[in-house]
Design a protein around this motif. Structure first.
Motif, PDB file in Angstrom:
ATOM      1  N   MET A 130       0.842  -1.201   0.000  1.00 14.50           N
ATOM      2  CA  MET A 130       0.000   0.000   0.000  1.00 14.50           C
ATOM      3  C   MET A 130       0.881   1.256   0.000  1.00 14.50           C
ATOM      4  O   MET A 130       0.642   2.198  -0.767  1.00 14.50           O
ATOM      5  CB  MET A 130      -0.919  -0.029   1.233  1.00 14.50           C
ATOM      6  N   LEU A 146       1.107   4.238  -2.758  1.00 14.54           N
ATOM      7  CA  LEU A 146       0.773   5.622  -2.395  1.00 14.54           C
ATOM      8  C   LEU A 146       1.904   6.608  -2.675  1.00 14.54           C
ATOM      9  O   LEU A 146       1.650   7.802  -2.794  1.00 14.54           O
ATOM     10  CB  LEU A 146       0.362   5.706  -0.918  1.00 14.54           C
ATOM     11  N   TYR A 176      -9.175   1.578  -1.868  1.00 11.00           N
ATOM     12  CA  TYR A 176      -9.342   1.510  -0.420  1.00 11.00           C
ATOM     13  C   TYR A 176     -10.031   0.221   0.044  1.00 11.00           C
ATOM     14  O   TYR A 176      -9.514  -0.525   0.876  1.00 11.00           O
ATOM     15  CB  TYR A 176     -10.141   2.766  -0.039  1.00 11.00           C
ATOM     16  N   ARG A 177     -11.214  -0.051  -0.514  1.00 10.48           N
ATOM     17  CA  ARG A 177     -11.952  -1.232  -0.039  1.00 10.48           C
ATOM     18  C   ARG A 177     -11.259  -2.542  -0.395  1.00 10.48           C
ATOM     19  O   ARG A 177     -11.382  -3.538   0.315  1.00 10.48           O
ATOM     20  CB  ARG A 177     -13.382  -1.237  -0.595  1.00 10.48           C
ATOM     21  N   LEU A 226      -9.826  -1.919   8.711  1.00  6.06           N
ATOM     22  CA  LEU A 226     -10.178  -0.525   8.437  1.00  6.06           C
ATOM     23  C   LEU A 226      -9.252   0.426   9.183  1.00  6.06           C
ATOM     24  O   LEU A 226      -8.838   1.457   8.649  1.00  6.06           O
ATOM     25  CB  LEU A 226     -11.615  -0.236   8.865  1.00  6.06           C
ATOM     26  N   MET A 227      -8.922   0.073  10.433  1.00  2.43           N
ATOM     27  CA  MET A 227      -8.050   0.967  11.190  1.00  2.43           C
ATOM     28  C   MET A 227      -6.668   1.046  10.542  1.00  2.43           C
ATOM     29  O   MET A 227      -6.103   2.126  10.392  1.00  2.43           O
ATOM     30  CB  MET A 227      -7.923   0.516  12.645  1.00  2.43           C
ATOM     31  N   SER A 247      -6.971   2.905   7.059  1.00  4.52           N
ATOM     32  CA  SER A 247      -7.269   4.336   7.187  1.00  4.52           C
ATOM     33  C   SER A 247      -6.114   5.095   7.834  1.00  4.52           C
ATOM     34  O   SER A 247      -5.863   6.254   7.507  1.00  4.52           O
ATOM     35  CB  SER A 247      -8.573   4.560   7.953  1.00  4.52           C
ATOM     36  N   ALA A 248      -5.365   4.418   8.743  1.00  4.13           N
ATOM     37  CA  ALA A 248      -4.225   5.091   9.368  1.00  4.13           C
ATOM     38  C   ALA A 248      -3.122   5.346   8.341  1.00  4.13           C
ATOM     39  O   ALA A 248      -2.526   6.428   8.310  1.00  4.13           O
ATOM     40  CB  ALA A 248      -3.681   4.258  10.532  1.00  4.13           C
ATOM     41  N   GLY A 274      -3.488   5.361   4.926  1.00  2.00           N
ATOM     42  CA  GLY A 274      -3.995   6.255   3.876  1.00  2.00           C
ATOM     43  C   GLY A 274      -4.229   7.666   4.390  1.00  2.00           C
ATOM     44  O   GLY A 274      -3.964   8.647   3.687  1.00  2.00           O
ATOM     45  N   GLY A 275      -4.723   7.778   5.627  1.00  2.00           N
ATOM     46  CA  GLY A 275      -4.972   9.099   6.197  1.00  2.00           C
ATOM     47  C   GLY A 275      -3.677   9.876   6.391  1.00  2.00           C
ATOM     48  O   GLY A 275      -3.602  11.068   6.086  1.00  2.00           O
ATOM     49  N   TYR A 276      -2.649   9.174   6.871  1.00  2.00           N
ATOM     50  CA  TYR A 276      -1.339   9.831   7.048  1.00  2.00           C
ATOM     51  C   TYR A 276      -0.824  10.344   5.708  1.00  2.00           C
ATOM     52  O   TYR A 276      -0.355  11.474   5.599  1.00  2.00           O
ATOM     53  CB  TYR A 276      -0.372   8.810   7.650  1.00  2.00           C
ATOM     54  N   GLN A 277      -0.947   9.523   4.679  1.00  2.00           N
ATOM     55  CA  GLN A 277      -0.492   9.953   3.347  1.00  2.00           C
ATOM     56  C   GLN A 277      -1.256  11.201   2.894  1.00  2.00           C
ATOM     57  O   GLN A 277      -0.668  12.169   2.403  1.00  2.00           O
ATOM     58  CB  GLN A 277      -0.669   8.806   2.342  1.00  2.00           C
ATOM     59  N   LEU A 278      -2.585  11.189   3.058  1.00  2.00           N
ATOM     60  CA  LEU A 278      -3.389  12.337   2.605  1.00  2.00           C
ATOM     61  C   LEU A 278      -3.064  13.594   3.408  1.00  2.00           C
ATOM     62  O   LEU A 278      -2.890  14.670   2.843  1.00  2.00           O
ATOM     63  CB  LEU A 278      -4.883  12.012   2.708  1.00  2.00           C
ATOM     64  N   HIS A 328       5.547   5.012   9.454  1.00  2.00           N
ATOM     65  CA  HIS A 328       4.208   5.144  10.037  1.00  2.00           C
ATOM     66  C   HIS A 328       3.412   3.850   9.849  1.00  2.00           C
ATOM     67  O   HIS A 328       2.696   3.410  10.759  1.00  2.00           O
ATOM     68  CB  HIS A 328       3.469   6.320   9.381  1.00  2.00           C
ATOM     69  N   THR A 360       1.973   1.426  12.753  1.00  2.00           N
ATOM     70  CA  THR A 360       0.563   1.054  12.810  1.00  2.00           C
ATOM     71  C   THR A 360       0.406  -0.456  12.958  1.00  2.00           C
ATOM     72  O   THR A 360      -0.419  -0.932  13.752  1.00  2.00           O
ATOM     73  CB  THR A 360      -0.155   1.560  11.531  1.00  2.00           C
TER      74      THR A 360
END
Lengths: 214, 214
Positions: free
Chosen positions: A107, A111, A142-143, A172-173, A176-177, A179-183, A199, A203
């Motif tokens: 992933m 990214l 994502y899914r 999901l955690m 999202s952790a 992907g969220g950090y990347q965004l 990161h 995680t």
């Protein structure tokens, strides 16, 4: 302007299968470059056709709308990333920690590709106008990652005889952790591969240490 | 068009402090509505001045550029959310789990405000052009949440005599998991407050169960 691919020079009669496939490829690549450089709204179907060296009719015969073309570009990009990621699947063992770290690394590798940020920007401006497009992309990106991790967590629960209450929530955690950090971090334009990787590993550390509460 | 606020009707001479402050407020609110509805690029400073009922010169005297105005709108919005969140700080105890859940809930409450999605969309189209703006916003939003949680984790380590190796990493994981879920799930337009709340609670469950590895 982009140069026209020699393989696409018009010939008489119906194009061969190979030539039709080459045209498909060039359409996707030219359209991707244009969408990512200028954004969805700034690119016209006519410009894409001109850049490829085909008629507008030929382009519309393959992609019925600009939204359909953008969707095709997106799915093609994700398919390329997935093929790249799957090259390493033979390295996977039965160890759930190793599997989750492997998926997290794949992933991360996706990214940090240079085209991903351009794509996220192009997408963010149109996704609320095209909910079907946003849903398709979410499904294959994502899914897809969430499903891979969830299924591994469920399989490991059976294999290791450690019950799991909410495999999807754990997956999901993690997703999202990462992907969220990347965004969030790329919003200030300074994220390195090493930082995102660290990161992601952190995680997985936390998720693994919490296995009893999965 | 928007109606002009009565408090802003021109009077002779220098405006009173109260009136200047009322003008500031109306500028921020009108500009916010316009940026969020139409996007940064579609809004001209002239239109904002007209909507507020002031001259372009008066607007530029307060905000030297459209980027500066957008920054002011953003910081004002975040300040309003922070004030709202701080209303509940007196409920905090010394229990780290309770504190993290509280911060996570405040973050969820902010992220589900209707204007947040509009803001994220408006921001995503301009943040790569205005790195200073993106950095300011990250500082008062994302990084602010990370600092609050990190400091609580460090204080709890001393209080509970449980050493912590990487408080910032734990805080980053929690914040990125909650924020990432919101960004990914709202891309398909279907996230409810309850879903985001449940994801946040699950993230805290996992973080707490992993406390020995913090």
């Amino acid at each position: 302007m982009a140069t026209t691919n020699v393989a696409l020079q018009p010939k008489r009669g119906r194009p061969s299968l190979a030539r039709a496939s080459a045209i498909d490829r060039v359409i996707l690549e030219r359209a991707r470059d244009m969408f990512f450089a200028d954004g969805f709204d700034a690119v016209a179907m006519e410009q894409v056709a001109a850049a490829v060296g085909i008629s507008k009719g030929t382009l519309y015969a393959r992609h019925a709308s600009k939204e359909a073309l953008f969707t095709a570009v997106t799915l093609d990009m994700i398919a390329q990333h997935s093929t790249e990621a799957a090259r390493f699947d033979h390295l996977l063992t039965d160890d759930i920690e190793q599997r989750l770290r492997h998926h997290a690394r794949m992933m991360v590798n996706s990214l940090v590709q240079p085209d991903v940020r351009s794509f996220q920007r192009a997408l963010s401006t149109v996704q609320h106008r095209f909910p079907d497009l946003a849903a398709s992309i979410s499904e294959v990106g994502y899914r897809y990652m969430v499903r891979i991790m969830r299924d591994d967590i469920i399989a490991a629960a059976a294999r290791d005889d450690i019950p799991v209450r909410d495999a999807e929530g754990v997956a999901l955690m993690i997703v999202s952790a990462i992907g969220g950090y990347q965004l969030y971090e790329t919003s200030t334009g300074k994220l390195t591969h090493e930082e995102l990787q660290a990161h992601a590993e952190r995680t997985i550390d936390i998720a693994m240490a919490a296995r009893s509460s999965w």
